[in-house]
Design an enzyme around this catalytic site. Structure first.
Site, PDB file in Angstrom:
ATOM      1  N   ASP A  79       0.851  -1.190   0.000  1.00  0.00           N
ATOM      2  CA  ASP A  79       0.000   0.000   0.000  1.00  0.00           C
ATOM      3  C   ASP A  79       0.884   1.236   0.000  1.00  0.00           C
ATOM      4  O   ASP A  79       1.673   1.436   0.926  1.00  0.00           O
ATOM      5  CB  ASP A  79      -0.855  -0.057   1.281  1.00  0.00           C
ATOM      6  CG  ASP A  79      -1.940   0.995   1.312  1.00  0.00           C
ATOM      7  OD1 ASP A  79      -3.043   0.664   1.762  1.00  0.00           O
ATOM      8  OD2 ASP A  79      -1.681   2.142   0.898  1.00  0.00           O
TER       9      ASP A  79
ATOM     10  N   ASP B  65      -3.084   2.887  -5.854  1.00  0.00           N
ATOM     11  CA  ASP B  65      -1.971   2.901  -4.901  1.00  0.00           C
ATOM     12  C   ASP B  65      -1.809   1.617  -4.083  1.00  0.00           C
ATOM     13  O   ASP B  65      -1.145   1.634  -3.051  1.00  0.00           O
ATOM     14  CB  ASP B  65      -2.112   4.095  -3.960  1.00  0.00           C
ATOM     15  CG  ASP B  65      -3.386   4.028  -3.132  1.00  0.00           C
ATOM     16  OD1 ASP B  65      -4.185   3.104  -3.343  1.00  0.00           O
ATOM     17  OD2 ASP B  65      -3.575   4.906  -2.272  1.00  0.00           O
ATOM     18  N   GLU B  66      -2.408   0.519  -4.516  1.00  0.00           N
ATOM     19  CA  GLU B  66      -2.207  -0.702  -3.740  1.00  0.00           C
ATOM     20  C   GLU B  66      -2.363  -1.948  -4.601  1.00  0.00           C
ATOM     21  O   GLU B  66      -3.055  -1.938  -5.621  1.00  0.00           O
ATOM     22  CB  GLU B  66      -3.184  -0.774  -2.559  1.00  0.00           C
ATOM     23  CG  GLU B  66      -4.618  -0.812  -2.970  1.00  0.00           C
ATOM     24  CD  GLU B  66      -5.558  -0.906  -1.761  1.00  0.00           C
ATOM     25  OE1 GLU B  66      -5.494  -1.900  -1.034  1.00  0.00           O
ATOM     26  OE2 GLU B  66      -6.352   0.027  -1.584  1.00  0.00           O
TER      27      GLU B  66
END
Length: 393
Positions: free
Chosen positions: A9, A103-104
DNA sequence: TCTGGGGTCCTAGGACCC
DNA sequence: TCTGGGGTCCTAGGACCC
């Protein structure tokens, strides 16, 4: 040996990215947000979070909480670029990577960790290299499944590495607030609390399964298993987008038809551009209308072919809007296309359309020629056409 | 001066077909 | 005088997540 799943993350990703663009923002309370009075915080730095500022908070409220808050405009294409680098980097270790959002991602590192003396060495390496290579900070959760990996990466931020084993579920997972559980949102939370369930442990050990079924329905067993740290979900590679859309909150509520049409026109244009870039086309179109009181409606319809052009999107969007138009002030308008597929995979259908267009063109030419002949015009044969063109030039 | 924008997934009712 | 039942498609709404 079971699976080893990483959940990686990127910490405060947009804020992190903006600091890379402008290092003077480092260590300051910043928030990435839009610039209108109706904007909300997209992501904020940890310095801003210390003031109680968080995602989705209005910038008015955020500024109230921190007088020195710096509002930074977002640069989404740049974030996409960075995100692609991040995912490509992770894919160096395994093919089995599922990107969940910008974003992960989840990565199946069951094989990859065998090359390391200690399983955690890989996590340390990833964290160190993402920072060195791209300036990206991340938290990593290491666990036997996706659910625990995600819960683990949340436990220590920023720049944390957390291992969560099944045996640690009672001590590490069960004390967490029930609202930390994925799938339990704002609406279901009150119902769960009403049963006296306040932690994940309370859920795991709740005895009356029928009560739970009233709240979670079909999902009950899966949710209960997760509360016990069990999750068999596979990591799905390269999931392809199923829909694409654009929406905009207007500066002021409007209900003027021409103005609305103008908004749909530009939404259709940006959506068409996005589809074009992704080489996608879809055959369900829908519009969203959110009124001044935040009540919103969605209207959609299936079309007998796959569309991607601005004119087609606009035409269908307006048709849908016409069916609901009234004088209630509108706050937000949106257009989206569902069931999208790569244009290459639709080649057959698209070719048929082009052929139809082509046949229509021929019919039109024939008609024009006939008209010319009727008017005493001269029929130009194809082989002579180039000569005629040359002479004209 | 409240409350973004991008998505996914699930449910449920009605139409329609066999 | 009583009106099946199962499957699929389409549309609307809503919850949830980042």
């Amino acid at each position: 040996m079971g699976r080893v799943i990483f959940h990686i993350d990127l910490n405060a990703f947009f804020a992190n990215a903006e600091i890379l663009l402008n290092p003077s923002l480092a260590n300051k309370p910043i928030a990435v947000a839009g610039s209108t009075r109706r904007s909300v915080v997209s992501t904020c730095s940890y310095e801003a979070r210390a003031y109680g500022i968080h995602s989705a908070m209005s910038i008015q409220e955020a500024k109230k909480r921190c007088k020195d808050l710096i509002i930074v405009q977002s640069h989404h294409e740049y974030y996409e670029e960075l995100s692609n680098k991040f995912i490509s980097y992770i894919k160096k270790f395994t093919d089995n990577v599922e990107q969940v959002s910008i974003d992960e991602c989840y990565a199946n590192m069951s094989e990859a960790i065998k090359k390391y003396k200690y399983p955690l060495d890989l996590a340390w390496q990833i964290q160190k290299e993402l920072l060195q290579l791209y300036g990206l900070k991340c938290s990593i959760g290491v666990a036997p499944n996706k659910f625990l990996a995600k819960m683990a990466s949340d436990m220590k931020k920023p720049m944390g590495i957390t291992v969560l084993r099944i045996s640690e579920v009672p001590t590490k997972l069960w004390p967490l607030d029930i609202k930390e559980m994925r799938g339990i949102g704002q609406k279901t939370l009150p119902y769960v609390k009403a049963l006296g369930i306040n932690t994940i442990g309370d859920l795991a050990n709740y005895q009356d399964i029928n009560q739970l079924k009233m709240i979670f329905g079909k999902n009950t067993e899966i949710l209960l298993a997760k509360a016990h740290g069990k999750d068999n979900d596979e990591i799905i590679n390269n999931a392809v987008a199923k829909s694409m859309g654009h929406s905009v909150t207007l500066l002021e509520d409007i209900n003027d038809y021409q103005e609305i049409k103008g908004i749909f026109n530009s939404l259709s244009r940006s959506l068409a551009n996005k589809l074009h870039e992704a080489k996608m086309a879809g055959n369900i179109i829908s519009i969203t209308v959110k009124y001044y009181d935040f009540k919103s409606i969605v209207r959609s319809k299936k079309i007998d072919r796959y569309i991607y052009k601005q004119s087609d999107i606009f035409e269908h969007a307006i048709e849908l809007f016409d069916s609901v138009y009234n004088d209630i002030p509108i706050r937000l308008l949106g257009v989206s296309v569902q069931d999208i597929k790569n244009i290459d995979s639709l080649n057959i259908q698209l070719n048929i359309f082009e052929e139809n267009d082509y046949q229509n063109d021929i019919k039109m030419v024939v008609k024009q020629l006939n008209d010319q002949l009727k008017l005493g015009g001269k029929l130009v044969l194809a082989k002579d056409f180039k000569k005629v063109q040359k002479n004209e030039n």
